[in-house]
Design an enzyme around this catalytic site. Structure first.
Site, PDB file in Angstrom:
ATOM      1  NE  ARG A 127      -2.091  -1.693   3.439  1.00 26.80           N
ATOM      2  CZ  ARG A 127      -2.510  -2.825   3.970  1.00 26.80           C
ATOM      3  NH1 ARG A 127      -3.678  -3.299   3.651  1.00 26.80           N
ATOM      4  NH2 ARG A 127      -1.783  -3.479   4.837  1.00 26.80           N
ATOM      5  NE  ARG A 167       8.422  -1.088  12.346  1.00 29.13           N
ATOM      6  CZ  ARG A 167       7.445  -0.216  12.115  1.00 29.13           C
ATOM      7  NH1 ARG A 167       7.695   0.875  11.402  1.00 29.13           N
ATOM      8  NH2 ARG A 167       6.235  -0.409  12.598  1.00 29.13           N
ATOM      9  CD  GLU A 182      13.282   3.908  15.059  1.00 34.26           C
ATOM     10  OE1 GLU A 182      12.266   4.049  15.760  1.00 34.26           O
ATOM     11  OE2 GLU A 182      13.257   3.718  13.844  1.00 34.26           O
ATOM     12  CG  HIS A 229       9.579   5.689  13.606  1.00 38.20           C
ATOM     13  ND1 HIS A 229       9.964   4.408  13.965  1.00 38.20           N
ATOM     14  CD2 HIS A 229       8.528   5.526  12.767  1.00 38.20           C
ATOM     15  CE1 HIS A 229       9.173   3.525  13.387  1.00 38.20           C
ATOM     16  NE2 HIS A 229       8.290   4.191  12.654  1.00 38.20           N
ATOM     17  N   GLY A 250       6.846   8.818  10.246  1.00 37.01           N
ATOM     18  CA  GLY A 250       6.055   8.367   9.090  1.00 37.01           C
ATOM     19  C   GLY A 250       4.561   8.625   9.216  1.00 37.01           C
TER      20      GLY A 250
END
Ligand code: DGY
Length: 321
Positions: free
Chosen positions: A157, A238, A267, A285, A287
């Protein structure tokens, strides 16, 4: 009948917290900070349902104590933080939050792509530094995006949403699929490639695979060596999909033009050399980090929990491969 008990590991946006308090008996008062493994363990032990985030490591030892738990709703599309086989073996339904974060993550991928190509973060720092003495014909020259080739690794997606946005830049799209054959329903001018061919051909490579044993260090020294020295690597998937030390080597030796990274191998830690490299843009991070998306992600978690306690299938249940 009293409502099910719910543990939420991290503070979620207000509308989600309000809805959670209305619909369930909240067992805790979640904070913004990441809870310890022990805290999550006791939360899950006492709960009928739980919402966890990608920073919570939900392993088999923790799940062994979660004897009441019926559903674990992961507040993310990725669920590599959960031992899915162990949860499934215990009859715990695990769900994720697909679709609602596709656009925000694709947008952020483009923010990184444009930022590395046109040196946006570097330019911002330069102006703020007070050293800028005015326009110059040779100042901070970047790389064109229009008419270039975008290689998408993982055409799910989010990968498709990134590709759609590239049509406005007249880019050629190359993508990997598990079988290296064309995926149904995609425009015919988007061409599938085996990973090594895609890496050799693309000017920008963007990663959109889930993290699992097959994709851990998918991009290491050998793969980076295939990329053009003028190419850029973007990662909003990731961190462990890239072997970070190998990426740093390639960047230091100028075997790669730059990288846009929203995720890191360990992270919140990251390779110390990345801080010094002007040709990389680093984000924490982000997103899915828009208010609307984070609210939708929370509401999906609550909908899945409601479904399970109504005796219905959870709409976003995930199962071991
Ligand atoms: C996800 O859902 O997997 C994202 O990384 C969350 O920001």
């Amino acid at each position: 009948m009293s409502s099910p008990t719910l543990y939420i590991s991290r503070l979620l946006p207000d509308p989600v917290m309000r809805a959670a308090r209305r619909q369930f008996q909240l067992l805790n008062d979640p904070r913004d900070a990441s809870p310890s493994w022990d805290t999550v363990k006791s939360g899950l032990r006492d709960a009928d349902a739980a919402i966890c985030t990608l920073t919570d490591r939900v392993d088999a030892a923790l799940l062994a104590e979660a004897t009441r738990l019926k559903i674990l709703a992961n507040y993310a599309v990725g669920y590599n933080n959960i031992d899915l086989a162990a949860a499934t073996a215990r009859g715990i339904v695990v769900t994720n939050t697909p679709d609602v974060l596709t656009d925000s993550t694709a947008d952020l991928t483009w923010a990184l792509l444009l930022a590395v190509a046109r040196r946006v973060a570097e330019g911002d720092a330069y102006v703020r530094s007070g050293d800028w003495s005015g326009w110059a014909p040779t100042q901070m020259l970047g790389t064109d995006v229009t008419d270039k080739t975008l290689g998408i690794v993982g055409m799910g997606r989010i990968g498709q949403a990134v590709a759609q946005r590239a049509t406005g830049f007249n880019m050629r799209i190359r993508y990997t699929s598990r079988t290296a054959t064309a995926l149904e329903g995609l425009p015919s001018q988007w061409e599938p490639r085996a990973l090594p061919d895609l890496l050799q051909e693309a000017d920008f490579v963007s990663l959109h695979v889930p993290l699992n044993s097959a994709t851990h260090h998918l991009i290491g020294g050998r793969q980076l060596a295939l990329m053009k020295p003028t190419a850029f690597l973007i990662n909003t998937s990731r961190g462990p999909v890239i072997e970070e030390a190998a990426l740093v080597d390639a960047l230091l030796q100028r075997r790669l033009a730059g990288a846009g990274l929203d995720v890191f191998e360990q992270e919140p830690a990251f390779h110390p050399s990345l801080r010094e490299l002007r040709q990389v843009v680093l984000l924490p991070h982000l997103g899915s980090a828009t208010l609307a998306t984070r609210v939708r992600m929370g509401m999906i978690c609550l909908d899945n929990i409601t479904a399970v306690f109504a005796g219905k299938p959870a709409p976003n249940q995930v199962s071991p491969a």
